[in-house]
Design a protein around this motif. Structure first.
Motif, short mmCIF file in Angstrom:
data_model
loop_
_atom_site.label_atom_id
_atom_site.label_comp_id
_atom_site.label_asym_id
_atom_site.label_seq_id
_atom_site.Cartn_x
_atom_site.Cartn_y
_atom_site.Cartn_z
N GLY A 69 7.92 4.32 2.78
CA GLY A 69 6.67 4.53 2.08
C GLY A 69 6.83 5.16 0.72
O GLY A 69 6.08 4.86 -0.22
N THR A 70 7.80 6.05 0.57
CA THR A 70 8.02 6.72 -0.71
C THR A 70 8.59 5.77 -1.76
O THR A 70 8.58 6.08 -2.95
N GLU A 71 9.12 4.61 -1.33
CA GLU A 71 9.72 3.66 -2.26
C GLU A 71 8.72 2.66 -2.81
O GLU A 71 8.99 2.02 -3.84
N VAL A 72 7.62 2.47 -2.14
CA VAL A 72 6.72 1.38 -2.48
C VAL A 72 6.28 1.43 -3.93
O VAL A 72 6.31 0.43 -4.64
N THR A 73 5.87 2.58 -4.41
CA THR A 73 5.37 2.67 -5.78
C THR A 73 6.48 2.45 -6.80
O THR A 73 6.21 2.12 -7.95
N LYS A 74 7.72 2.63 -6.41
CA LYS A 74 8.84 2.47 -7.33
C LYS A 74 9.38 1.05 -7.34
O LYS A 74 9.96 0.62 -8.33
N THR A 75 9.24 0.34 -6.26
CA THR A 75 9.92 -0.94 -6.10
C THR A 75 9.00 -2.14 -5.99
O THR A 75 9.47 -3.26 -5.83
N VAL A 127 0.86 -1.19 0.00
CA VAL A 127 0.00 0.00 0.00
C VAL A 127 0.89 1.24 0.00
O VAL A 127 1.71 1.42 0.91
N PRO A 128 0.79 2.08 -1.02
CA PRO A 128 1.65 3.27 -1.08
C PRO A 128 1.53 4.11 0.18
O PRO A 128 0.46 4.24 0.78
N GLY A 129 2.66 4.67 0.58
CA GLY A 129 2.69 5.53 1.76
C GLY A 129 3.04 4.81 3.04
O GLY A 129 3.38 5.44 4.04
N ASN A 130 2.97 3.47 3.03
CA ASN A 130 3.32 2.70 4.21
C ASN A 130 4.79 2.29 4.18
O ASN A 130 5.34 1.95 3.12
N THR A 131 5.42 2.31 5.34
CA THR A 131 6.79 1.85 5.49
C THR A 131 6.76 0.40 5.97
O THR A 131 6.10 0.08 6.96
N TYR A 132 7.51 -0.48 5.29
CA TYR A 132 7.48 -1.91 5.58
C TYR A 132 8.82 -2.37 6.16
O TYR A 132 9.88 -2.04 5.63
N THR A 133 8.73 -3.15 7.23
CA THR A 133 9.91 -3.72 7.86
C THR A 133 9.68 -5.22 8.05
O THR A 133 8.67 -5.61 8.65
N PHE A 134 10.59 -6.05 7.54
CA PHE A 134 10.42 -7.49 7.59
C PHE A 134 11.56 -8.16 8.35
O PHE A 134 12.69 -7.66 8.43
N GLY A 135 11.23 -9.33 8.88
CA GLY A 135 12.22 -10.23 9.45
C GLY A 135 11.76 -11.65 9.19
O GLY A 135 10.57 -11.89 8.96
#
Length: 367
Positions: A171-177, A114-122
């Motif tokens: 969040g700013t990267e989501v639409t690009k990546t 979802v654009p605008g959200n920052t995602y962190t995974f483990g």
């Protein structure tokens, strides 16, 4: 007792720690879900925008015949934990091999970027370990998912514990990546151990080494995954026996003790995983050495050796080398003595019957 020294694969005779770089590259394909589409478009876009997983890659290294480390073929599943700035969205979801041709990995309930959200995974692998994962959090302003893993080590069914912490996706990267797999690199969280034995007894002598064991490895420990690094604590129950098998030929297909020729070095059939521990621990190694003159067995000797002042670090492989010599293969307190020869003298010839008569028959001349 034989003094065991650890050594580097490039033949430096002192303890080295070989950083295991068997890394697993796993992708998270990211897309943004559009709000207004036809049903067909929604299905198509949803498939392309779902958070998915690409091929897992394993960089194989030098190993003994039996290595418990995961490979591309043997890694079947793992557990994913994921957060946005608003909370946790992946809660140990099982990701397993199989599914779409493009990713070759699947999970049951798709989630979307979802654009605008920052995602962190483990992630933790294999998935079976997820039942022992707790305290999963993403601290405020943190870029790494933290957790603890209660781990139990065994001899028969060893588990290569892996952890991955990919870079946070802003969040700013989501639409690009979102169409580009996000690399998730798994690293080994245990220590790996093997043994090597060199025959330095002497020319003409062969050696066989069998039944190599560590008798008092730790059974339990806790892995803490934190922003400042992963650490082990609460190691307990150092009663675990680890069976490294026999020293075998390089091309062995079974755990059959091989002849170690003079000046040769061979390795244990098994490598084993151990819970990392600081240098305060002491480990007992036992093995049996057989000494041959050619193919004639001269004796069989049981040895007990201590590994002391060695820190077993997370993600490192330890290769312990024993050099067998005539001074230590039987008993270091009573080393083998060389068989020597001396000439004390030469007895004189027996002069009995010294004087003998040689009778020459009379020769008769012709008629």
């Amino acid at each position: 007792m034989i003094c065991i020294e650890s050594y580097q694969n490039i033949f430096i005779h002192n303890l080295i720690l070989i950083k295991m770089k068997k890394l697993f590259m796993i992708g998270l394909a990211a897309t943004a879900m559009l709000a207004s589409c036809s049903n067909d478009e929604t299905v198509e876009m949803a498939q392309s925008k779902a958070i998915g997983f690409s091929n897992a890659f394993v960089n194989n290294g030098t190993r003994s015949i039996v290595d418990p480390s995961f490979t591309t073929k043997t890694l079947k599943d793992f557990a994913v934990y994921g957060f946005t700035q608003n909370g946790q969205i992946f809660k140990g979801d099982k990701v397993y091999k199989g599914g779409s041709a493009s990713t070759k990995w699947s999970y049951d309930v798709l989630q979307y970027w979802v654009p605008g959200n920052t995602y962190t995974f483990g992630a933790i692998a294999p998935y079976s370990v997820a039942t022992n994962v707790s305290n999963v959090v993403l601290p405020e302003n943190a870029t790494k998912v933290e957790m603890t893993v209660a781990f139990t080590n065994t001899d028969a069914d060893q588990v290569d514990l892996l952890h991955a912490a990919p870079a946070q996706i802003a969040g700013t990267e989501v639409t690009k990546t979102y169409k580009t797999p996000v690399p998730m690199t798994f690293s080994h969280q245990l220590s790996k151990v093997k043994f090597s034995f060199e025959n330095a007894v002497g020319v003409g002598y062969n050696v066989k080494v069998s039944n190599i064991k560590i008798m008092d490895a730790y059974t339990n420990g806790t892995l803490t995954v934190a922003a400042n690094g992963n650490t082990w604590s609460a190691q307990a129950n150092n009663t675990l026996g680890l069976d490294f098998g026999n020293v075998v030929a390089d091309d062995a297909t079974a755990d059959e003790a091989a002849v170690i020729a003079n000046a040769a070095t061979l390795e244990s059939y098994n490598e084993k995983l151990m819970i990392p521990m600081d240098a305060t621990a002491t480990y007992t190694v036992t093995f049996t050495a057989e000494l041959y003159q050619g193919d004639v067995l001269l004796g069989s000797y049981n040895h007990k050796v201590k590994i002391e002042n060695v820190e077993f670090k997370l993600g490192y492989c330890y290769d312990f080398k024993a050099t067998l010599t005539h001074e230590n293969i039987v008993d270091p307190e009573n080393p083998l003595k060389p068989i020597e020869f001396t000439v004390d003298g030469i007895t004189d010839w027996n002069k009995d019957n010294l004087d003998q008569t040689l009778e020459v028959p009379t020769t008769q001349s012709g008629n």
